[in-house]
Scaffold this active site. Structure first.
Site, PDB file in Angstrom:
ATOM      1  N   HIS A  13    -127.734 -60.172  39.132  1.00 15.80           N
ATOM      2  CA  HIS A  13    -128.727 -59.099  39.180  1.00 15.80           C
ATOM      3  C   HIS A  13    -128.672 -58.188  37.951  1.00 15.80           C
ATOM      4  O   HIS A  13    -129.542 -57.341  37.761  1.00 15.80           O
ATOM      5  CB  HIS A  13    -128.539 -58.274  40.453  1.00 15.80           C
ATOM      6  CG  HIS A  13    -129.830 -57.762  41.029  1.00 15.80           C
ATOM      7  ND1 HIS A  13    -130.958 -57.531  40.277  1.00 15.80           N
ATOM      8  CD2 HIS A  13    -130.168 -57.450  42.306  1.00 15.80           C
ATOM      9  CE1 HIS A  13    -131.921 -57.087  41.047  1.00 15.80           C
ATOM     10  NE2 HIS A  13    -131.483 -57.032  42.285  1.00 15.80           N
TER      11      HIS A  13
ATOM     12  N   ASP B 100    -133.940 -60.210  38.060  1.00 16.96           N
ATOM     13  CA  ASP B 100    -134.439 -59.468  39.218  1.00 16.96           C
ATOM     14  C   ASP B 100    -135.074 -60.418  40.223  1.00 16.96           C
ATOM     15  O   ASP B 100    -135.239 -61.616  39.957  1.00 16.96           O
ATOM     16  CB  ASP B 100    -135.437 -58.402  38.777  1.00 16.96           C
ATOM     17  CG  ASP B 100    -134.772 -57.266  38.007  1.00 16.96           C
ATOM     18  OD1 ASP B 100    -133.622 -56.939  38.334  1.00 16.96           O
ATOM     19  OD2 ASP B 100    -135.405 -56.730  37.083  1.00 16.96           O
TER      20      ASP B 100
END
Length: 432
Positions: free
Chosen positions: A404, A408
């Protein structure tokens, strides 16, 4: 006779250092050219290194487990000057000397830890290997903090697995205060003692230790997020079943599902290049080459990731040949360092073991890994010209774990959906 500096040879593209596993010769032993001198480890591959000259071992500069940079001198060999290598590539030789007694083996290079008497020290030995110091530097671990990490190595030495376990536990001694200044009423980290039970104790082999370290490091480094999709592989399954015999007769290669998976994943990576990346501090490096790693089980039960290089530029025949060659090497434990280097995205086919799906751990320094579950037939509602109907379809769950920091939800979800689309939209009229 002259002295020959035997150096750590180049072991593969992008490899900058290797760990010594064992020496096959001792100081004073005679060795012939091309006779194996030592065994070294790079990542997950062990390699035997032959001597390039004949002579007598005069000095061994490092013990086993030392981590040495490529090109650094490992041993001194008394030789008559003949060498397998050319003058251009030959290691430097030093001046002739009279007969000397073999020198005592030196310990691996290390740096002393500067500790204060005010701090409690868990390690009785305050000397650390270059690898430990390198890890400490990367994670900004001070010498005082290193000295508090419980050590499990021989003679109280700190091992790489000890450091990564400590990091995974949240570095409990990071903010430890000097003993003399501690408030007796302040909160202290509890010294938990878990009941590990009784049973057969099996020591991890070196590869299992490296896998453990790599996985713990990955979970500590990358904030993992996982996205799931479902794909209908009926067209791909039917085409492969109809063509696998003809494919092998024409090309001499087995057509498993793996080459089809590699081909489709490479196409999706090309569509979403930011998934083909790594993180370097505050920078994201988007790789130019698309090298697909295949998580592969070894005969001993360990795991390794051989690499199909430039998969997006190869046809199915070439991908199948690469996959079969790497799989055969893995089964025979014949993979070389170059075979497992340079992957930019990894596939883990958990369906091979009958798993419906899995949550894979990212293969560092990549930013994503996809797990492919078992292909399972089941009734599904499909839309035809006649409307909605129930049909038997070959279905699969896909799961993408992504970092992350760099990826995304939109990119991760779009990418894994694109892989499923390529699976589902397989051309049943495709020619082999």
């Amino acid at each position: 006779m002259s002295k020959f500096e035997f150096k750590m040879p180049k072991l593969g593209e992008s490899i900058t250092e290797a760990a010594i596993i064992t020496w096959f010769k001792n100081v004073g032993d005679t060795i012939e050219e091309d006779e194996m001198l030592l065994e070294v480890a790079t990542d997950k591959v062990d390699s035997e290194v032959p001597s390039t000259v004949s002579g007598v071992i005069e000095e061994i500069l490092y013990d086993a487990n030392a981590v040495i940079k490529i090109g650094e001198t490992l041993a001194i060999i008394k030789t008559d000057g003949t060498s397998k290598v050319s003058k251009k590539d030959a290691n430097k030789k030093v001046e002739k000397t009279s007969a000397e007694k073999p020198k005592v083996v030196k310990k691996p290079k290390s740096s002393p830890v500067e500790t204060s008497d005010q701090f409690s020290v868990s390690n009785s030995n305050t000397f650390f290997s270059p690898l430990i110091l390198k890890i400490a530097k990367q994670h900004h671990i001070s010498f005082e903090e290193l000295a508090r990490i419980p050590a499990t190595g021989q003679e109280g030495r700190l091992r790489k697995s000890d450091v990564f376990q400590y990091i995974d536990e949240g570095r409990p001694y990071k903010f430890a205060q000097p003993v003399a200044k501690q408030d007796p009423t302040a909160y202290r980290i509890p010294q938990l003692k878990f009941d590990k039970g009784k049973g057969k104790v099996i020591e991890m082999d070196r590869m299992r230790q490296m896998i453990a370290d790599h996985m713990v490091y990955s979970k500590h480094t990358s904030p993992h997020v996982t996205a799931y999709v479902e794909a209908d592989l009926t067209n791909m399954v039917n085409w492969r079943n109809a063509n696998k015999v003809a494919f092998q007769e024409k090309y001499g290669e087995r057509l498993t599902f793996t080459p089809l998976f590699v081909e489709s994943v490479a196409k999706a990576v090309k569509d979403f290049p930011n998934i083909n990346a790594s993180v370097d501090g505050k920078n994201i490096i988007v790789k130019e080459d698309i090298n697909i790693g295949m998580a592969t089980a070894l005969p001993g039960g360990n795991l390794i990731v051989p690499v199909v290089r430039n998969a997006d530029t190869k046809d199915l025949k070439t991908i199948a040949a690469n996959v079969n060659e790497l799989a055969n090497k893995a089964r025979k434990n014949n993979l070389k360092a170059d075979d497992i280097q340079g992957s930019t995205f990894t596939i883990s086919n958990v369906g091979t073991f009958g798993s419906v799906m899995g949550i894979p751990i990212i293969n560092q320094p990549e930013v994503a890994i996809i797990a492919l579950g078992i292909i399972k037939k089941r009734p599904e509602v499909i839309t035809t010209e006649k409307g909605d109907e129930i049909a038997i379809r070959s279905m699969m769950y896909l799961s993408l774990s992504f970092d992350h920091r760099a990826v995304d939800g939109f990119l991760g979800g779009s990418f894994v959906r694109r892989v499923a689309d390529y699976f589902e939209q397989f051309d049943t009229n495709r020619k082999i």
